[in-house]
Design an enzyme around this catalytic site. Structure first.
Site, short mmCIF file in Angstrom:
data_model
loop_
_atom_site.label_atom_id
_atom_site.label_comp_id
_atom_site.label_asym_id
_atom_site.label_seq_id
_atom_site.Cartn_x
_atom_site.Cartn_y
_atom_site.Cartn_z
N CYS A 151 -6.03 3.45 14.97
CA CYS A 151 -6.44 3.51 16.38
C CYS A 151 -6.18 4.91 16.96
O CYS A 151 -5.04 5.26 17.27
CB CYS A 151 -5.67 2.46 17.18
SG CYS A 151 -6.03 2.53 18.94
N CYS A 154 -4.84 4.91 20.55
CA CYS A 154 -3.41 4.58 20.67
C CYS A 154 -2.53 5.75 20.22
O CYS A 154 -1.52 6.04 20.84
CB CYS A 154 -3.03 3.38 19.79
SG CYS A 154 -4.22 2.07 19.78
N ASP A 155 -2.91 6.40 19.13
CA ASP A 155 -1.99 7.32 18.47
C ASP A 155 -2.41 8.78 18.49
O ASP A 155 -1.63 9.64 18.08
CB ASP A 155 -1.80 6.89 17.00
CG ASP A 155 -1.24 5.48 16.91
OD1 ASP A 155 -0.46 5.11 17.80
OD2 ASP A 155 -1.59 4.75 15.97
#
Ligand code: NAP
Length: 330
Positions: A151, A154-155
């Site tokens: 992701c 997200c990261d």
């Protein structure tokens, strides 16, 4: 077939107290589940959505959605989900933040057990979505969360001014690569063939982005690092040549698998475990409908999932009307 919607007799009274009877139970809270909830709520059926692991599913992890009509400038995935939720709740849908652990579709109403309670549902809409596939190479599991990610939204932030590698050649791989250029110093896309699968617009954008480069005909055979990713082992699939490449992160976008394990042996599935439905969203069990990526290996778009969810809800409402207790016992 004679159908009773009056309740099943095999439950103890203790179990009974933690069981709620619902007309339409929706499993999953992605675009399919929330669109189903909106349509079911507007028909005054008081639907309940079991949100699953994550409200909104995969789209909530998407930075920007640019192809959902009505938002000409795009909209954040999380924001879109919140709007879906608000709209469904406005008409009386309820969202329970719980996960289904067991289903029994052999009796009606259908029994669905979740962690904190159970439900008896007259109709069920399965909108459990899909999960990113793994490479299954040495080091992947151990280094997940330590540089291996599925992701970018997200990261990506953790890779500011770092070198990252993206595996895959589809729309997801290129879309996420472009997103990663916000943070990363360089993004190397590793694809197993010499032709990308992604659509033309994304290909053009990615190829024009100076931070993105491509390695074709190549696979990742190992991810190396102790506390964090340091290197990957790459292999050219044509020449067999292998080499090590330094990288700070590995983002994997190689497709998805449907979240349908719960229904194994109860609902008909294809070879890849996607639920088999007819054009009216009906599974092989009357009264059980499916929508979104759990039943769709082809389109996998917010708009198609939401459309399937709406259609499934309309059919569930129709099913309830057709199978009201009076009618079936007559
Ligand atoms: P996908 O289209 O199935 O692409 C997966 C990619 O991963 C392919 O390039 C495939 O290679 C590669 N791959 C699969 N298994 C691999 C393995 N074990 N090792 C190395 N590479 C592997 O998946 P996706 O990109 O997630 O897209 C899925 C669907 O969502 C598509 O219909 C796509 O159009 C849609 N989508 C659309 C958008 C958008 O419209 N903006 C964004 C994201 C996704 P091969 O090409 O050789 O098979």
């Amino acid at each position: 077939m004679k159908i009773s919607l009056s309740g099943i007799s095999s439950l103890s009274s203790a179990e009974d107290s933690k069981i709620e009877r619902v007309k339409i139970l929706i499993l999953g809270s992605g675009p399919a589940g929330l669109a189903a909830a909106l349509y079911a709520a507007r028909a005054d059926t008081n639907p309940v959505v079991l949100a699953g692991m994550e409200l909104g599913g995969q789209v909530s992890l998407t930075y920007t959605v640019e192809n959902y009509p009505g938002f000409p400038d795009g909209i954040g995935g999380q924001e879109l989900v919140e709007l879906f939720q608000k709209q469904a709740e406005r008409f009386g849908a309820r969202i329970d933040f719980d996960l289904a652990t067991e289903v029994n579709l052999s009796e009606r109403p259908f029994l669905v057990k979740a962690y904190s309670k159970s439900y008896l549902a007259d109709t069920l809409i399965v909108a459990t979505g899909a999960t990113p596939n793994h490479l299954n190479v040495p080091g992947e599991k151990e280094l997940t969360g330590k540089g291996v990610s599925y992701c970018a939204t997200c990261d990506g932030w953790f890779f500011k001014d770092k070198d990252v590698l993206v595996v895959g050649g589809g729309d997801s791989a290129l879309e996420e690569s472009i997103f990663l250029t916000r943070y990363a110093k360089s993004v190397t896309v590793v694809h197993r063939r010499d032709t990308l699968r992604a659509g033309a617009i994304l290909q053009k954008r990615a190829k024009e982005e100076p931070k993105i480069s491509f390695i074709y005909n190549t696979v990742v055979t190992e991810i190396i690092g102790e506390e964090a990713v340091r290197q990957v082992r790459l292999k050219n699939v044509q020449s067999g040549e292998e080499w090590l490449k330094d990288t700070d992160g590995v983002f994997i976008f190689i497709g998805h698998s449907p979240n349908t394990q719960l229904f194994e042996g109860q609902l008909e599935m294809d070879a890849a475990h996607y639920l088999v439905i007819d054009h009216l969203m009906q599974t092989n069990v009357p009264g059980v409908f499916a929508a979104g990526e759990a039943a769709d290996p082809h389109f996998r778009q917010v708009i198609t999932s939401a459309g399937m969810g709406a259609a499934a809800a309309m059919r569930a409402i129709h099913y309830l009307q057709e199978h009201s207790a009076e009618k079936v016992s007559a």
